[in-house]
Design a protein around this motif. Structure first.
Motif, short mmCIF file in Angstrom:
data_model
loop_
_atom_site.label_atom_id
_atom_site.label_comp_id
_atom_site.label_asym_id
_atom_site.label_seq_id
_atom_site.Cartn_x
_atom_site.Cartn_y
_atom_site.Cartn_z
N LEU A 46 -2.55 -8.13 1.34
CA LEU A 46 -3.27 -9.67 1.57
C LEU A 46 -4.51 -10.15 0.39
CD1 LEU A 46 -3.77 -11.38 3.90
CD2 LEU A 46 -5.64 -9.76 4.46
N SER A 47 -5.33 -8.71 -0.60
CA SER A 47 -5.78 -9.41 -1.41
C SER A 47 -4.81 -10.16 -2.75
CB SER A 47 -6.72 -8.09 -1.86
OG SER A 47 -5.27 -7.24 -2.26
N TYR A 48 -3.85 -9.52 -2.61
CA TYR A 48 -3.01 -10.36 -3.67
C TYR A 48 -3.19 -11.54 -3.35
CZ TYR A 48 -1.90 -6.24 -5.98
OH TYR A 48 -2.72 -4.79 -7.00
N VAL A 49 -2.24 -12.40 -1.92
CA VAL A 49 -1.85 -13.34 -1.10
C VAL A 49 -3.40 -14.27 -1.77
CG1 VAL A 49 -0.97 -14.71 0.89
CG2 VAL A 49 -0.22 -12.51 -0.30
N ILE A 50 -4.41 -13.64 -1.19
CA ILE A 50 -5.28 -14.62 -1.43
C ILE A 50 -5.86 -14.89 -2.90
CG2 ILE A 50 -7.94 -14.57 -0.98
CD1 ILE A 50 -7.32 -13.05 1.95
N GLY A 51 -5.84 -13.95 -3.52
CA GLY A 51 -6.01 -14.31 -4.90
C GLY A 51 -5.16 -15.03 -5.45
N ILE A 52 -3.72 -15.89 -5.18
CA ILE A 52 -3.13 -16.03 -5.75
C ILE A 52 -3.30 -17.74 -4.64
CG2 ILE A 52 -0.65 -16.86 -4.80
CD1 ILE A 52 0.36 -14.10 -6.04
N PHE A 53 -3.46 -17.79 -3.62
CA PHE A 53 -3.27 -18.77 -3.27
C PHE A 53 -4.96 -19.61 -3.72
CE2 PHE A 53 -6.77 -20.55 0.35
CZ PHE A 53 -5.47 -21.55 0.88
N PHE A 54 -5.61 -18.61 -3.67
CA PHE A 54 -6.99 -19.25 -4.57
C PHE A 54 -6.95 -20.10 -5.90
CE2 PHE A 54 -10.05 -17.22 -1.31
CZ PHE A 54 -10.46 -18.81 -0.74
N SER A 110 -3.18 -3.78 2.97
CA SER A 110 -5.05 -4.55 2.43
C SER A 110 -4.80 -5.26 1.21
CB SER A 110 -6.17 -3.65 2.93
OG SER A 110 -5.43 -2.51 2.07
N ARG A 111 -3.67 -4.49 1.14
CA ARG A 111 -3.66 -4.61 -1.36
C ARG A 111 -2.47 -5.94 -0.92
NH1 ARG A 111 -1.22 0.51 -3.39
NH2 ARG A 111 -3.97 1.96 -3.59
N LYS A 154 0.79 7.68 7.91
CA LYS A 154 2.19 6.30 8.27
C LYS A 154 1.02 5.04 7.96
CE LYS A 154 5.82 5.24 8.96
NZ LYS A 154 7.95 5.28 10.09
N ARG A 155 0.10 5.16 9.47
CA ARG A 155 -0.45 4.29 9.93
C ARG A 155 -2.02 3.98 8.88
NH1 ARG A 155 -2.38 5.14 15.18
NH2 ARG A 155 -1.57 7.05 15.34
N ILE A 156 -2.12 4.88 8.25
CA ILE A 156 -3.13 4.99 6.95
C ILE A 156 -3.08 3.46 5.66
CG2 ILE A 156 -4.98 5.72 5.67
CD1 ILE A 156 -5.01 7.43 7.75
N ARG A 157 -2.04 4.57 5.37
CA ARG A 157 -0.67 3.72 4.34
C ARG A 157 -0.44 2.27 4.48
NH1 ARG A 157 2.19 9.33 4.47
NH2 ARG A 157 0.87 10.91 2.73
#
Length: 181
Positions: A26-34, A23-24, A14-17
């Motif tokens: 976070l990567s979407y949020v960072i992409g939208i931010f940039f 991480s997914r 469960k923790r791995i999922r």
């Protein structure tokens, strides 16, 4: 053939999922931010580029007497056209519309009556002449017009009602102003 062993405990899975999901996201949020930052930078560069340049209408270098005169002429023409349009709008507001009343008049189903002329005078007074096969048709027409609220003061001269058949007649009535709007 592939064999997988399931030796991890459930809470660890469960923790791995959750880590993968985090991480997914976070990567979407960072992409939208940039992307947003990139578009904001483009907008600011356009805004500052426009503000840094001056766009005067007339400077000493751009004044041309012919161009200035043509602009003044166009301005006068547009001003006159606007005045003309205002006058036309005022005229159209005061215009009387006879379509409804005349369509009521034509819908009376007058078999045996033929009109030879229809004259509208003084905006509401109507004089008409016609021919009827019988006097009764004229009286029927007069009664139908009197029953309608759009036609006022319906009159047929008494001398037109003397003959019983093949009658030339004249009819006059006044149109109700409320029906002319």
């Amino acid at each position: 053939m592939r064999i997988t062993l399931n030796i991890l405990p459930d809470d660890h899975k469960k923790r791995i999922r959750q880590k993968e999901l985090f991480s997914r996201v976070l990567s979407y949020v960072i992409g939208i931010f940039f992307l947003t930052l990139f578009f904001v930078m483009i907008l600011f560069s356009i805004l500052f580029g426009i503000q840094s340049r001056e766009f005067p209408l007339f400077t000493d270098e751009t004044i041309d007497e012919k161009k200035l005169q043509s602009l003044i002429e166009y301005d006068e023409i547009l001003f006159q056209k606007n005045k003309d349009m205002e006058l036309i709008e005022k005229l159209l507001q005061n215009e009387k519309k006879y379509t409804k009343t005349l369509s009521l008049f034509s819908d009376l189903n007058l078999e045996g009556i033929t009109f030879s002329s229809l004259n509208i005078a003084e905006n509401t007074k109507v004089n008409s002449k016609g021919f009827s096969k019988t006097r009764d048709k004229i009286l029927e027409l007069q009664e139908k017009l009197r029953q309608d609220e759009c036609f006022l003061s319906v009159e047929v001269p008494i001398e037109d009602l003397v003959k019983k058949e093949d009658v030339d007649f004249s009819l006059s009535f006044t149109l109700n102003d409320a029906c002319l709007l």
